[in-house]
Design a protein around this motif. Sequence first.
Motif, PDB file in Angstrom:
ATOM      1  N   TYR A 223      23.297  -2.577  24.731  1.00 42.46           N
ATOM      2  CA  TYR A 223      23.952  -3.426  25.726  1.00 42.46           C
ATOM      3  C   TYR A 223      25.190  -2.737  26.298  1.00 42.46           C
ATOM      4  O   TYR A 223      25.388  -2.702  27.515  1.00 42.46           O
ATOM      5  CB  TYR A 223      24.334  -4.754  25.082  1.00 42.46           C
ATOM      6  N   VAL A 224      26.029  -2.155  25.425  1.00 41.54           N
ATOM      7  CA  VAL A 224      27.243  -1.494  25.896  1.00 41.54           C
ATOM      8  C   VAL A 224      26.886  -0.263  26.738  1.00 41.54           C
ATOM      9  O   VAL A 224      27.502  -0.025  27.784  1.00 41.54           O
ATOM     10  CB  VAL A 224      28.140  -1.093  24.709  1.00 41.54           C
ATOM     11  N   LEU A 225      25.899   0.510  26.312  1.00 43.83           N
ATOM     12  CA  LEU A 225      25.489   1.685  27.088  1.00 43.83           C
ATOM     13  C   LEU A 225      25.025   1.283  28.486  1.00 43.83           C
ATOM     14  O   LEU A 225      25.286   1.982  29.474  1.00 43.83           O
ATOM     15  CB  LEU A 225      24.374   2.436  26.358  1.00 43.83           C
ATOM     16  N   GLY A 226      24.359   0.145  28.575  1.00 40.92           N
ATOM     17  CA  GLY A 226      23.941  -0.332  29.888  1.00 40.92           C
ATOM     18  C   GLY A 226      25.119  -0.696  30.758  1.00 40.92           C
ATOM     19  O   GLY A 226      25.111  -0.451  31.974  1.00 40.92           O
ATOM     20  N   LEU A 227      26.163  -1.257  30.164  1.00 39.18           N
ATOM     21  CA  LEU A 227      27.343  -1.631  30.941  1.00 39.18           C
ATOM     22  C   LEU A 227      28.067  -0.420  31.493  1.00 39.18           C
ATOM     23  O   LEU A 227      28.608  -0.464  32.606  1.00 39.18           O
ATOM     24  CB  LEU A 227      28.302  -2.453  30.076  1.00 39.18           C
ATOM     25  N   VAL A 228      28.099   0.682  30.737  1.00 41.06           N
ATOM     26  CA  VAL A 228      28.831   1.868  31.194  1.00 41.06           C
ATOM     27  C   VAL A 228      27.953   2.794  32.030  1.00 41.06           C
ATOM     28  O   VAL A 228      28.375   3.890  32.387  1.00 41.06           O
ATOM     29  CB  VAL A 228      29.442   2.636  30.002  1.00 41.06           C
ATOM     30  N   GLY A 229      26.719   2.380  32.318  1.00 36.95           N
ATOM     31  CA  GLY A 229      25.876   3.156  33.226  1.00 36.95           C
ATOM     32  C   GLY A 229      25.077   4.264  32.590  1.00 36.95           C
ATOM     33  O   GLY A 229      24.466   5.057  33.302  1.00 36.95           O
ATOM     34  N   ARG A 230      25.030   4.337  31.269  1.00 35.82           N
ATOM     35  CA  ARG A 230      24.227   5.373  30.597  1.00 35.82           C
ATOM     36  C   ARG A 230      22.840   4.779  30.346  1.00 35.82           C
ATOM     37  O   ARG A 230      22.462   4.406  29.240  1.00 35.82           O
ATOM     38  CB  ARG A 230      24.929   5.803  29.322  1.00 35.82           C
ATOM     39  N   LEU A 231      22.090   4.676  31.441  1.00 32.14           N
ATOM     40  CA  LEU A 231      20.893   3.849  31.464  1.00 32.14           C
ATOM     41  C   LEU A 231      19.771   4.408  30.610  1.00 32.14           C
ATOM     42  O   LEU A 231      19.038   3.642  29.969  1.00 32.14           O
ATOM     43  CB  LEU A 231      20.443   3.651  32.906  1.00 32.14           C
ATOM     44  N   ASP A 232      19.581   5.723  30.604  1.00 29.63           N
ATOM     45  CA  ASP A 232      18.502   6.296  29.790  1.00 29.63           C
ATOM     46  C   ASP A 232      18.745   6.020  28.305  1.00 29.63           C
ATOM     47  O   ASP A 232      17.830   5.606  27.573  1.00 29.63           O
ATOM     48  CB  ASP A 232      18.392   7.802  30.036  1.00 29.63           C
ATOM     49  N   GLU A 233      19.970   6.300  27.859  1.00 28.45           N
ATOM     50  CA  GLU A 233      20.304   6.034  26.452  1.00 28.45           C
ATOM     51  C   GLU A 233      20.171   4.544  26.128  1.00 28.45           C
ATOM     52  O   GLU A 233      19.683   4.157  25.058  1.00 28.45           O
ATOM     53  CB  GLU A 233      21.735   6.480  26.164  1.00 28.45           C
ATOM     54  N   ALA A 234      20.639   3.718  27.072  1.00 29.00           N
ATOM     55  CA  ALA A 234      20.587   2.276  26.855  1.00 29.00           C
ATOM     56  C   ALA A 234      19.154   1.802  26.691  1.00 29.00           C
ATOM     57  O   ALA A 234      18.841   1.018  25.774  1.00 29.00           O
ATOM     58  CB  ALA A 234      21.263   1.550  28.017  1.00 29.00           C
ATOM     59  N   GLU A 235      18.250   2.290  27.579  1.00 24.42           N
ATOM     60  CA  GLU A 235      16.863   1.852  27.490  1.00 24.42           C
ATOM     61  C   GLU A 235      16.236   2.269  26.166  1.00 24.42           C
ATOM     62  O   GLU A 235      15.566   1.458  25.499  1.00 24.42           O
ATOM     63  CB  GLU A 235      16.042   2.425  28.645  1.00 24.42           C
ATOM     64  N   GLY A 236      16.472   3.508  25.745  1.00 23.69           N
ATOM     65  CA  GLY A 236      15.906   3.978  24.485  1.00 23.69           C
ATOM     66  C   GLY A 236      16.402   3.175  23.303  1.00 23.69           C
ATOM     67  O   GLY A 236      15.623   2.793  22.409  1.00 23.69           O
ATOM     68  N   MET A 237      17.691   2.885  23.262  1.00 21.69           N
ATOM     69  CA  MET A 237      18.252   2.138  22.148  1.00 21.69           C
ATOM     70  C   MET A 237      17.747   0.692  22.130  1.00 21.69           C
ATOM     71  O   MET A 237      17.421   0.144  21.069  1.00 21.69           O
ATOM     72  CB  MET A 237      19.784   2.162  22.234  1.00 21.69           C
ATOM     73  N   LEU A 238      17.640   0.077  23.290  1.00 19.67           N
ATOM     74  CA  LEU A 238      17.201  -1.318  23.339  1.00 19.67           C
ATOM     75  C   LEU A 238      15.718  -1.450  22.996  1.00 19.67           C
ATOM     76  O   LEU A 238      15.316  -2.425  22.346  1.00 19.67           O
ATOM     77  CB  LEU A 238      17.479  -1.899  24.731  1.00 19.67           C
ATOM     78  N   ARG A 239      14.902  -0.487  23.421  1.00 18.50           N
ATOM     79  CA  ARG A 239      13.480  -0.556  23.056  1.00 18.50           C
ATOM     80  C   ARG A 239      13.318  -0.378  21.540  1.00 18.50           C
ATOM     81  O   ARG A 239      12.505  -1.062  20.903  1.00 18.50           O
ATOM     82  CB  ARG A 239      12.686   0.494  23.829  1.00 18.50           C
ATOM     83  N   ALA A 240      14.116   0.515  20.957  1.00 16.83           N
ATOM     84  CA  ALA A 240      14.052   0.692  19.505  1.00 16.83           C
ATOM     85  C   ALA A 240      14.515  -0.561  18.786  1.00 16.83           C
ATOM     86  O   ALA A 240      13.910  -1.007  17.795  1.00 16.83           O
ATOM     87  CB  ALA A 240      14.912   1.885  19.096  1.00 16.83           C
ATOM     88  N   ALA A 241      15.585  -1.182  19.288  1.00 16.82           N
ATOM     89  CA  ALA A 241      16.106  -2.404  18.673  1.00 16.82           C
ATOM     90  C   ALA A 241      15.075  -3.520  18.763  1.00 16.82           C
ATOM     91  O   ALA A 241      14.865  -4.275  17.789  1.00 16.82           O
ATOM     92  CB  ALA A 241      17.398  -2.813  19.367  1.00 16.82           C
ATOM     93  N   GLU A 242      14.404  -3.636  19.933  1.00 15.52           N
ATOM     94  CA  GLU A 242      13.419  -4.709  20.108  1.00 15.52           C
ATOM     95  C   GLU A 242      12.276  -4.577  19.119  1.00 15.52           C
ATOM     96  O   GLU A 242      11.834  -5.565  18.522  1.00 15.52           O
ATOM     97  CB  GLU A 242      12.901  -4.672  21.551  1.00 15.52           C
ATOM     98  N   GLU A 243      11.827  -3.349  18.897  1.00 13.39           N
ATOM     99  CA  GLU A 243      10.738  -3.119  17.944  1.00 13.39           C
ATOM    100  C   GLU A 243      11.181  -3.452  16.522  1.00 13.39           C
ATOM    101  O   GLU A 243      10.449  -4.087  15.750  1.00 13.39           O
ATOM    102  CB  GLU A 243      10.278  -1.669  18.029  1.00 13.39           C
ATOM    103  N   GLU A 244      12.378  -3.008  16.143  1.00 12.00           N
ATOM    104  CA  GLU A 244      12.876  -3.263  14.787  1.00 12.00           C
ATOM    105  C   GLU A 244      13.076  -4.763  14.550  1.00 12.00           C
ATOM    106  O   GLU A 244      12.741  -5.291  13.478  1.00 12.00           O
ATOM    107  CB  GLU A 244      14.192  -2.513  14.571  1.00 12.00           C
ATOM    108  N   LEU A 245      13.609  -5.455  15.530  1.00 11.15           N
ATOM    109  CA  LEU A 245      13.855  -6.888  15.378  1.00 11.15           C
ATOM    110  C   LEU A 245      12.548  -7.665  15.297  1.00 11.15           C
ATOM    111  O   LEU A 245      12.444  -8.648  14.548  1.00 11.15           O
ATOM    112  CB  LEU A 245      14.715  -7.392  16.550  1.00 11.15           C
ATOM    113  N   ASP A 246      11.552  -7.209  16.038  1.00 10.49           N
ATOM    114  CA  ASP A 246      10.230  -7.848  15.963  1.00 10.49           C
ATOM    115  C   ASP A 246       9.636  -7.649  14.568  1.00 10.49           C
ATOM    116  O   ASP A 246       9.053  -8.563  13.979  1.00 10.49           O
ATOM    117  CB  ASP A 246       9.329  -7.255  17.045  1.00 10.49           C
ATOM    118  N   ARG A 247       9.822  -6.456  14.036  1.00 12.40           N
ATOM    119  CA  ARG A 247       9.248  -6.122  12.735  1.00 12.40           C
ATOM    120  C   ARG A 247       9.882  -6.956  11.618  1.00 12.40           C
ATOM    121  O   ARG A 247       9.199  -7.360  10.673  1.00 12.40           O
ATOM    122  CB  ARG A 247       9.439  -4.632  12.466  1.00 12.40           C
TER     123      ARG A 247
END
Length: 846
Positions: free
Chosen positions: A601-625
């Motif tokens: 979320y913070v990476l998305g706010l500061v405009g580091r969109l590639d890093e933000a997307e990778g971290m959020l997709r990883a978080a979504e998978e872990e939280l689902d698991r």
Amino acid sequence: MTDDGLASLLRQHRRRLGLTQEALAERAGVSARSIRDIERGGRVPRRHTVGLLAAALELADEHRTTFVAATEAIARRRTAPLNPLRASTGPATAGPVPRQLPMDVSDFVGRDEVLREILRALRPDEPSPRLVVISGPAGIGKSALAVQTAHRLASSYPDGQLYVSLHGTTGQPLDPSDALAHLLRSLGRPDGAIPGDAGARAALMRELVVDRRLLLVLDDAAGHEQVAPLLPAGSSAVLVTGRPPLTGLPGSTAVDLMPMGDAAALELFTRIAGRSRVEADPGSVAEVVRACGGLPLAVRIAAARFAAHPQWTARLLADRLGDERRRLAELRHGDLAVRTSLQLGYQALSAPAARSMALLGSLPVATFPEWAAAALLDVPAATGAGMLRELLDARLLDEVGVDPAGQLRYRFHDLTRLFARECQDAHDADGESRAAVIMRAATIWLGIARQVREALQGQRLYLDDPRIAAALGDDRVVHAARQRPVDWFEAERETLGSLVLACADAGGHGIAGALTGTMADFCELRGHYTDWHRMSSAVLAACRRSGDGPGEIAMLRSLGFAQLELDDLDGALEQLRAARTLARQLGAYPSAAMAAKEIGYVLGLVGRLDEAEGMLRAAEEELDRIGRQDTRALALTNLSFVLRQRGELDESVEIARVAQALGEAQRSRFVQAYAGRGLAGALLAAGRGDEAAGAAQRAAELYREIGDPIGEGQSLRALGEAFARDPARQVEAERLLRNAADLFREHPYPWGLALTELSLGELLARSDAPEAADVLRSSLRFWAAEAVPALQARALVALAGAEERRGRDARGLWEQALGHYSTIGSPAAAALADRLSRAGRVGLDD
């Protein structure tokens, strides 16, 4: 004596003594106009006769013979209409004129409004009963005020002023029968003529004073039963002082004294210590006065000590009083001591009430609710309330009032609280130190807070420590609190924060962390970010000192989120990454997954969109698991925001809808609101304004239901942006945006305010409103300071458009916007570069 004779005497003696008509009027308790009319030969009104005669007696004591005759004449005039039978038998035999008032306080200051109130209530021309009761805690200045008032009224009561100390706080209060015997002797009755029965004494007292105008001061009363038999009949006035309020006395005017204001306390200190020494260091003297808590006795002692030590500096005295452990010992001079006055009240308490005072005084809190006494002593609620009532009657406790949650709250005066802590220290031998009391209190508040948090409708952060056990709390208290969860947390916010800091400092990092985690959702809900940051920092340090890894992970996440809300994005990233690293090392996978969601979320706010997307997709998978579906929905909403920034609008909408569905499945109003607001943003970016408006409207309603003003403001902003796309709804859009801005100002949230100003500025710019540029510049300054390139660029584009519409060169603004869009790889960069190129202002390769 005729009216003309009385008027002549008044005029002669006033002139001999050099008094103005106004000064005489004040002494006589009449208006200056009445004095002027009388001296010009007018009729003396019957209601003013005694007051005028009393003034004449005081002004011309050398003419005693003349005025004794006048006294008898006026007495006959006064009693005739009241008691015609007495008029036929002649006047009563005059007794002695007692003058028993203690010496007036020459340095009396403040209390002007209260003094005027008492003087009005006790004026001779007021209808009976003339009875004033002054109440207040020890050292508040009750006796000084009563004596000051009595001296001012003395001339209005020429038949004497009686004074009795009832010893109400000594543990051996004066028996009413003994007090009556004293009064009868003062009125001229020898011991042999005083009845032995208390009722007969009271009857004789009333008979002796019925035709007299006396002022009776009853100082330090213990209660109604002690005072009631002493009240005289007729035209006399009574002034009672005591710690309990005694509001049950019929016809009384109640005056409850509060601590002195800073200005009055400073003036009292100055009069005693000397102006030159005060003016030499006014800052330190102000600290001394504040340490006295507005208690006149404490101020008087501090000033007297300062005056007695000419070599002392004000800074020295301030430092000595600044140490709470020594303050009561320092507030002693000669036979004056604050501790002694408090001790008198404490010794009169029952053992349970004394114990409750010691326990409650040990708490590091400014106020506490009524249920706290019963909870700390583990007794029924009614028993606890009875103990508090005993403390109130002894004026060792103050009633604050009803808090936002409907709870009655109490507080100790600062000096009383220090005394109570000393009492608790004396109980350490019983096996419970003050630190242990604080820890036990924290578990009580934690138990209630956990149950109330469940009623907040939306746990967000999962920071509470389940390893920490808590008390369950009284069912009725919990039930009432759960009906108004936001109000309850607001009412207890200061108390909970104080307990967190005290526990962290005393080695109770576990309970401190659990309390912080329990409060985090509320702090995020209501925007109490500074409180949140302070608690998280203190507990993080305590966890590190004790080597508590799981606690450290929770507090790193807590601190990171607080820093995010306080717009410290770099600091937030640092804490959240440390939390994820430590969580992985310790195998705390749920915490690692939630930290990943927050980092993305913070990476998305500061405009580091590639890093933000990778971290959020990883978080979504872990939280689902791990089955944390509510938090997974939040991660998906944040991912939708990042995809929107990248121009992937269809996927952004699709993912936002998945998040909203998860919220509905979890029946979490908060997740539904959060996802709905995210969906509104995605739909708006995709050009689907009507759908966006519907999602934003629903999100605003949900946020309002759960009491989240920040979320409501964000949703109103999104709704305003949606309406702004419709030319027919511009006025409505502006109203919504201004309402959102008001919410962010009322519940300080600079990020939301800057974002709303950006949307409002864009709207105003389109209509060429003069204020548009100023609103946009305010928003731009915030985004520049926070280094948020996407929003900097958006603000620059809007500002450039506004400047161009006003015929100004905006080249530099367009170029800056292009630079920011290019940095984050936004699709808007190409479109903006093309626009500038076609305008001939900057080439694509520049």
